[in-house]
Design a protein around this motif. Structure first.
Motif, mmCIF file in Angstrom:
data_model
loop_
_atom_site.group_PDB
_atom_site.id
_atom_site.type_symbol
_atom_site.label_atom_id
_atom_site.label_comp_id
_atom_site.label_asym_id
_atom_site.label_seq_id
_atom_site.Cartn_x
_atom_site.Cartn_y
_atom_site.Cartn_z
ATOM 1 N N LEU A 29 -20.305 -37.008 -70.408
ATOM 2 C CA LEU A 29 -19.895 -35.735 -69.808
ATOM 3 C C LEU A 29 -20.797 -34.593 -70.275
ATOM 4 C CD1 LEU A 29 -15.999 -36.008 -70.057
ATOM 5 C CD2 LEU A 29 -17.346 -36.002 -67.962
ATOM 6 N N LYS A 59 -18.610 -36.463 -62.983
ATOM 7 C CA LYS A 59 -17.885 -36.059 -64.191
ATOM 8 C C LYS A 59 -16.378 -36.178 -63.973
ATOM 9 C CE LYS A 59 -19.429 -32.299 -66.364
ATOM 10 N NZ LYS A 59 -19.883 -30.879 -66.432
ATOM 11 N N ALA A 60 -15.924 -35.704 -62.805
ATOM 12 C CA ALA A 60 -14.491 -35.741 -62.500
ATOM 13 C C ALA A 60 -13.988 -37.183 -62.456
ATOM 14 C CB ALA A 60 -14.215 -35.043 -61.177
ATOM 15 N N VAL A 63 -13.558 -38.483 -65.978
ATOM 16 C CA VAL A 63 -12.346 -37.942 -66.611
ATOM 17 C C VAL A 63 -11.106 -38.635 -66.051
ATOM 18 C CG1 VAL A 63 -10.913 -35.873 -66.874
ATOM 19 C CG2 VAL A 63 -13.372 -35.702 -67.175
ATOM 20 N N CYS A 64 -11.045 -38.768 -64.724
ATOM 21 C CA CYS A 64 -9.863 -39.386 -64.083
ATOM 22 C C CYS A 64 -9.715 -40.856 -64.481
ATOM 23 C CB CYS A 64 -9.970 -39.310 -62.565
ATOM 24 S SG CYS A 64 -9.614 -37.692 -61.929
ATOM 25 N N PHE A 67 -10.371 -40.916 -69.257
ATOM 26 C CA PHE A 67 -9.491 -40.044 -70.050
ATOM 27 C C PHE A 67 -8.061 -40.067 -69.503
ATOM 28 C CE2 PHE A 67 -12.802 -36.863 -71.989
ATOM 29 C CZ PHE A 67 -13.198 -37.858 -72.859
ATOM 30 N N MET A 68 -7.939 -40.063 -68.182
ATOM 31 C CA MET A 68 -6.597 -40.041 -67.588
ATOM 32 C C MET A 68 -6.112 -41.467 -67.289
ATOM 33 S SD MET A 68 -7.274 -36.786 -65.074
ATOM 34 C CE MET A 68 -5.721 -35.915 -64.916
ATOM 35 N N HIS A 69 -6.832 -42.425 -67.793
ATOM 36 C CA HIS A 69 -6.615 -43.877 -67.633
ATOM 37 C C HIS A 69 -6.087 -44.343 -66.272
ATOM 38 C CE1 HIS A 69 -2.934 -42.515 -69.717
ATOM 39 N NE2 HIS A 69 -3.705 -42.181 -70.696
ATOM 40 N N TRP B 34 1.827 -37.162 -62.148
ATOM 41 C CA TRP B 34 0.752 -37.236 -61.154
ATOM 42 C C TRP B 34 1.134 -36.478 -59.882
ATOM 43 C CZ3 TRP B 34 -4.172 -37.891 -61.572
ATOM 44 C CH2 TRP B 34 -4.676 -38.580 -62.674
ATOM 45 N N LEU B 82 -14.686 -29.823 -72.619
ATOM 46 C CA LEU B 82 -14.888 -31.280 -72.601
ATOM 47 C C LEU B 82 -14.503 -31.872 -73.951
ATOM 48 C CD1 LEU B 82 -18.301 -31.608 -70.699
ATOM 49 C CD2 LEU B 82 -16.042 -32.219 -69.839
ATOM 50 N N ALA B 89 -7.494 -36.948 -75.712
ATOM 51 C CA ALA B 89 -7.484 -38.386 -75.404
ATOM 52 C C ALA B 89 -7.387 -39.195 -76.697
ATOM 53 C CB ALA B 89 -8.732 -38.762 -74.617
ATOM 54 N N LEU B 225 -2.507 -35.535 -69.697
ATOM 55 C CA LEU B 225 -2.882 -35.613 -68.276
ATOM 56 C C LEU B 225 -3.033 -34.202 -67.697
ATOM 57 C CD1 LEU B 225 -0.735 -38.596 -66.928
ATOM 58 C CD2 LEU B 225 -3.202 -38.514 -67.254
ATOM 59 N N HIS B 228 -6.256 -32.666 -69.036
ATOM 60 C CA HIS B 228 -7.454 -33.208 -68.390
ATOM 61 C C HIS B 228 -7.647 -32.584 -67.015
ATOM 62 C CE1 HIS B 228 -8.038 -35.920 -71.619
ATOM 63 N NE2 HIS B 228 -7.034 -36.716 -71.335
ATOM 64 N N LEU B 232 -10.768 -30.759 -65.508
ATOM 65 C CA LEU B 232 -11.315 -31.196 -64.216
ATOM 66 C C LEU B 232 -11.637 -30.002 -63.302
ATOM 67 C CD1 LEU B 232 -11.449 -34.242 -63.645
ATOM 68 C CD2 LEU B 232 -9.458 -34.002 -62.222
ATOM 69 N N ILE B 235 -14.715 -28.274 -64.479
ATOM 70 C CA ILE B 235 -15.920 -29.050 -64.169
ATOM 71 C C ILE B 235 -16.493 -28.585 -62.821
ATOM 72 C CG2 ILE B 235 -16.679 -31.368 -63.432
ATOM 73 C CD1 ILE B 235 -15.055 -32.509 -65.745
ATOM 74 N N PHE B 236 -15.608 -28.223 -61.884
ATOM 75 C CA PHE B 236 -16.079 -27.731 -60.584
ATOM 76 C C PHE B 236 -16.379 -26.235 -60.617
ATOM 77 C CE2 PHE B 236 -14.355 -31.784 -59.385
ATOM 78 C CZ PHE B 236 -15.276 -32.220 -58.451
#
Lengths: 114, 245
Positions: A29, A59-60, A63-64, A67-69, B34, B82, B89, B225, B228, B232, B235-236
């Motif tokens: 990352l 990168k996303a 992570v998904c 990290f987010m398993h 989720w 990051l 994690a 979650l 993260h 995420l 990141i964008f």
């Protein structure tokens, strides 16, 4: 508990990620962040934004998936998340299309108000 | 459910009575989180659509306005966030393995990274406020369509005032729009970071109380979650705001 396995250590639920994998993802990352800063300073003749978005997408995904398993989860969680991405794509695509479609009319309107 | 299975049903103290077992509780909670993250993505998407419409209509405005954003600070904040995702994690891993002390340490590092992120964000925001790099409607904005409306303090102190006078009123207004979407996107993201800090503090408190272990780490996992997802989004945001060519 039905899910516990007497042969494995660790929890009965979930998936313990190897330390090396987590470190590897962090390094990847950070390297990708460096790469996107570097490509951001270059001129790719109209491809700059696309390249930046592809790098952000990679990168996303890292992570998904890690990290987010999501990679080890029940697929339903990933499907839920992907549904949100599909809706965002539809939302974006149709707005952008509409913007292009009506640009002439909007400009004419602005002109008429001057 | 047959009578025999109902009687053999031993309840774990961590499993709420409406769940059959810990696995069902874990999977249900996860799907719930989720689903929440799905709504979060849609929540942010509205602003991303505004961003893309503005940028499509006025690419030159975005190219001009990009000079006012500090790529170094944006890069630093990306790295900090990051790193915080990584330590969270690690924390989840610690919780699963029953390493509560390491979990505490990793949560503290994550919290400090979040605080560092907000500190850097504060630096950026206060710099923009003092320079008048704000949306046109703001009292302190240097990008007023009518130059007479610019606050005397901004005229006296802003290093952008000289350049702003040379721009056309339309262009100033459009740069103001860039800063409007910049503050909306980073502001909404910043609120999420602040909420995340409250969440981490709550997890730390529960960990100190000895709540977490290999049979009970759902809260840590679900909190991670959310965190993260905040990462995420950033990141964008980073290439979209700080790396405009």
């Amino acid at each position: 508990m039905s899910h516990s396995d007497p042969h494995s250590e660790g929890p009965a639920l979930g998936h313990v990620l190897p330390l090396k994998m987590l470190v590897g993802v962090l390094v990847a990352l950070l390297l990708l962040t460096g790469l996107t800063v570097w490509t951001g300073q270059m001129n790719f003749h109209g491809w700059d934004l696309k390249i930046a978005m592809v790098i952000a997408g990679i990168k996303a995904t890292l992570v998904c998936a890690i990290f987010m398993h999501l990679k080890w989860d029940r697929p339903l969680n990933a499907i839920f998340f992907l549904i949100s991405i599909v809706f965002v794509a539809v939302f974006l695509a149709f707005t952008v299309l509409d913007t292009y479609e009506n640009e002439v009319n909007v400009e004419a309107l602005i002109e008429s108000k001057r | 459910m047959t009578e025999s299975s109902a009687t053999s049903h031993v309840h774990d103290e961590h499993v709420a009575h409406h769940f059959d077992d810990a696995a069902q509780q874990f999977e249900t909670g996860k799907l719930g989180i989720w689903t929440f993250l799905l709504t979060e993505v849609l929540f942010f998407s509205g602003l991303f659509v505004v961003y893309s419409t503005l940028r499509n209509n006025n690419p030159e405005v975005f190219a001009y306005a990009a000079q006012f954003l500090d790529t170094k600070l944006g890069f630093l904040n990306t790295c900090v966030l990051l790193l915080s995702s990584f330590t969270f994690a690690l924390g989840v891993r610690n919780a699963m393995l029953g390493q509560t002390k390491a979990l505490g340490i990793n949560l503290v590092i994550t919290f400090l990274c979040a605080a560092g992120f907000m500190g850097i964000k504060y630096q950026e925001y206060s710099h923009k406020y003092h320079e008048g790099l704000l949306w046109s409607g703001s009292e302190h904005s240097v990008f007023k369509a009518n130059l007479d409306d610019v606050h005397p303090e901004i005229r006296a102190h802003s290093s952008v005032w000289g350049d702003a006078q040379k721009l056309t009123p339309e262009f100033r207004h459009e740069i103001g729009q860039f800063f409007a979407i910049y503050f909306c996107l980073t502001g909404l993201h910043g609120i999420h970071v602040l909420l995340g800090m409250i969440l981490i503090a709550w997890l730390l408190m529960r960990n100190a109380r000895g709540d977490f272990g290999p049979n009970n780490f759902n809260a840590v996992d679900f909190g991670a979650l959310y965190w993260h997802l905040v990462d995420l989004i950033w990141i964008f945001l980073f290439p979209l705001l700080y790396l405009i060519a």
